[in-house]
Structures are given as structure tokens and as C-alpha cells.
Design an enzyme around this catalytic site. Structure first.
Site, PDB file in Angstrom:
ATOM      1  CE  LYS A   3      -0.789  -0.042   5.043  1.00  9.07           C
ATOM      2  NZ  LYS A   3      -0.151   1.231   5.359  1.00  9.07           N
ATOM      3  NE  ARG A  79      -4.175  -0.032   9.605  1.00  8.83           N
ATOM      4  CZ  ARG A  79      -2.911  -0.439   9.698  1.00  8.83           C
ATOM      5  NH1 ARG A  79      -2.606  -1.352  10.613  1.00  8.83           N
ATOM      6  NH2 ARG A  79      -1.982   0.048   8.909  1.00  8.83           N
ATOM      7  NE  ARG A 114       7.494  -2.913   6.558  1.00  2.46           N
ATOM      8  CZ  ARG A 114       6.161  -2.843   6.544  1.00  2.46           C
ATOM      9  NH1 ARG A 114       5.529  -2.398   5.469  1.00  2.46           N
ATOM     10  NH2 ARG A 114       5.466  -3.229   7.613  1.00  2.46           N
ATOM     11  NE  ARG A 142       7.163  -0.357  10.786  1.00  2.00           N
ATOM     12  CZ  ARG A 142       6.239  -0.166   9.853  1.00  2.00           C
ATOM     13  NH1 ARG A 142       6.462   0.715   8.882  1.00  2.00           N
ATOM     14  NH2 ARG A 142       5.109  -0.829   9.876  1.00  2.00           N
ATOM     15  NE  ARG A 153       0.835  -4.826  11.965  1.00  9.35           N
ATOM     16  CZ  ARG A 153       1.790  -4.340  11.166  1.00  9.35           C
ATOM     17  NH1 ARG A 153       3.047  -4.679  11.354  1.00  9.35           N
ATOM     18  NH2 ARG A 153       1.468  -3.523  10.188  1.00  9.35           N
TER      19      ARG A 153
END
Length: 279
Positions: A3, A79, A114, A142, A153
Site C-alpha cells: 500500500k 481499520r 522490511r 520496526r 495484526r
């Protein structure tokens, strides 16, 4: 294509202000604000930040002058059904909602690989977008990009997805996110422009509306000669039912070759022609 990549394309194509709730929250976490300290606990555990914390941030950012003038792009928000309700109560209604559909296992692979460059803010992936030499040593992961946090999540995402898609069903399009970024961007752009409908992915875009001068040229070049020929045939035959005759004539002589059986639907014979045959 994630995204973040598609958000960059939307901003470039439409000039909107990109509002990333994740970036806003991480900024508060880095600065150690009261809101950031509250959010950090949820982010580290892989849970979603409560609606009461994030909705106020979004509303405040959307009141800025640049957003008022250029419009907005919400990234990763809403969300939950509660966040949807909060936006509704604030009279904030998106014109288009894009849902990038990516299998769970691919999401885990993308996020766990990532890495963030704390100096430039650039995002890299250890496999798909490796960092240049001299940068890899300072990259960080992160806290919410671990496999454990991602599993929580994703579960929370699926628990809340139905409420969001139900509320925005008339303005939401589900887009296959496991394709080349350019292909996804073209579909997203067509949807926002209005040439693709909500919900259905994979349908080719409709042709854009022609400019006035293009429409006039088409009518003069293609339509007028066709209409003139039809009127000439009508005047020559002088049928009892002129409109019905003209409709049949246009079907039979349509240069676009419609999918009809011309032998089954012939124009009704003219009474004068029948009399001449009998004579």
C-alpha cells in the site's frame, strides 16, 4: 506491491495529501509524547491502537490547510468499525476506498523482511528491494514487523475487515495486490477516476469520456452519414410503420456488426412492394 507504493502513485496521479496513521503514530513514539507512549505498547504487541487514540490524530491532521485545498489520502485507516463510525460522525466520507488483497503468508514475508533507514526514512526489503552498499549496516527492523506481531495484526485485520467493507460497499474496490506495481497502479487510478466500478477486480477500464470536439468529430464522420442513409431508405420505401422500419434498417446496416441474426429479423416489407410483386 504494498500500500505504501500505491499511495505514492495516488499522490503523484491526483496531488492528494498522504496521511499515514502509522507514520503519525511512530512520530509520536519517537518523540515520546503521551500519545506515543500509549501507542507503543499496542504496536510492540502487534495489536491495533485504540480508536480513541488514532481518530483524533486523523481529524486534527485533516483540518490543516494543505488537506483542505488538495484533498486527502488516508493510508491504513480506518481499520475497525469503530474508526469507520468515528469518521462518519465527523462527516468525513471517502470518495473511493481501495482494498489491496494479498494472501496472509505473503504479507508476513514482506513485513518480516522490511527494514527502515533511520537516517533517510527510506524503506528497503532484504530480498525484493535490498539496500545499497554502506546503508545495510544502519538499517533497523520496526518492532511491529516481526512474525509474531504480524500474526496478531493479521488476525485482528480479518476480525475487523467485514465491518469496513460492509459500510463502504458502494465505494470500495478489492484489488489483487499480487501483481506488478504498474498494473495495480493503473487499476487503482482507473477506479478513483470513476472508469472502474466498486467491488469487482480485473474488469478492464471503460473508455474515458471523449472531449466535446472529439464527440462532434465522431458524429460528423461516422454518425451523420449513417443517419442520412437511413433517412434516405425511409423516404424511398415509405413504409406504413416508419419508426419500426428505421429501427430494423439501422440494425441490419450497423457498421459495428451487432450480434444479431439478420436473417431472422428483417424489416417488414413495404405494402407497395407487396402490391408490385403481386402485379
Amino acid at each position: 506491491s504494498g500500500k505504501g507504493t500505491q499511495c505514492e502513485g495516488i499522490v503523484e496521479d491526483f496531488g492528494l495529501v498522504h496521511i499515514s496513521t502509522g507514520d503519525e503514530l511512530r512520530m509520536h513514539v519517537r518523540q515520546g509524547t503521551p500519545l506515543g507512549l500509549q501507542a507503543k505498547g499496542f504496536m510492540d504487541s502487534g495489536g491495533l491502537v485504540p480508536d480513541s487514540l488514532i481518530t483524533d490524530i486523523v481529524r486534527e491532521r485533516m483540518a490543516h490547510q494543505d488537506v483542505v485545498e488538495r484533498g486527502w489520502l488516508l493510508d491504513g485507516f480506518p481499520r475497525t468499525g469503530g474508526q469507520v463510525q468515528a469518521l462518519n460522525e465527523a462527516s468525513i466520507e471517502p470518495d473511493a476506498v481501495v482494498l489491496l488483497d494479498v494472501p496472509d503468508e505473503i504479507l508476513v514475508e514482506r513485513c518480516t523482511g522490511r527494514r527502515l533507514d533511520p537516517v533517510t526514512g527510506a524503506i528497503y526489503h532484504l530480498v525484493h528491494n535490498p539496500p545499497p552498499e554502506g546503508v545495510a549496516g544502519r538499517l533497523v527492523q520496526r518492532s511491529d514487523d516481526t512474525a509474531e506481531a504480524m500474526a496478531k495484526r493479521i488476525a485482528t485485520y480479518h476480525d475487523n475487515l467485514g465491518a469496513i467493507t460492509t459500510y463502504y460497499q458502494s465505494s470500495c474496490r478489492r484489488v489483487n495486490g499480487v501483481r506488478a506495481p504498474k498494473v495495480i497502479r493503473e487499476e487503482v487510478k482507473a477506479f478513483i477516476e470513476g472508469s472502474l466500478p466498486p467491488s469487482m477486480s480485473g474488469i478492464p477500464p471503460r473508455r474515458p469520456m471523449p472531449k466535446p470536439e472529439e464527440a462532434v468529430a465522431f458524429v460528423e464522420k461516422a454518425m451523420m452519414p449513417f443517419i442520412v442513409k437511413g433517412c434516405a431508405a425511409l423516404c424511398k420505401t415509405k413504409p406504413d410503420k416508419p419508426l419500426e422500419y428505421l429501427a430494423h434498417w439501422m440494425i441490419e446496416n450497423n457498421p459495428n456488426k451487432p450480434l444479431v441474426d439478420n436473417t431472422a429479423d428483417q424489416a417488414p416489407p413495404n405494402k407497395n412492394d407487396v402490391n408490385e410483386e403481386r402485379a
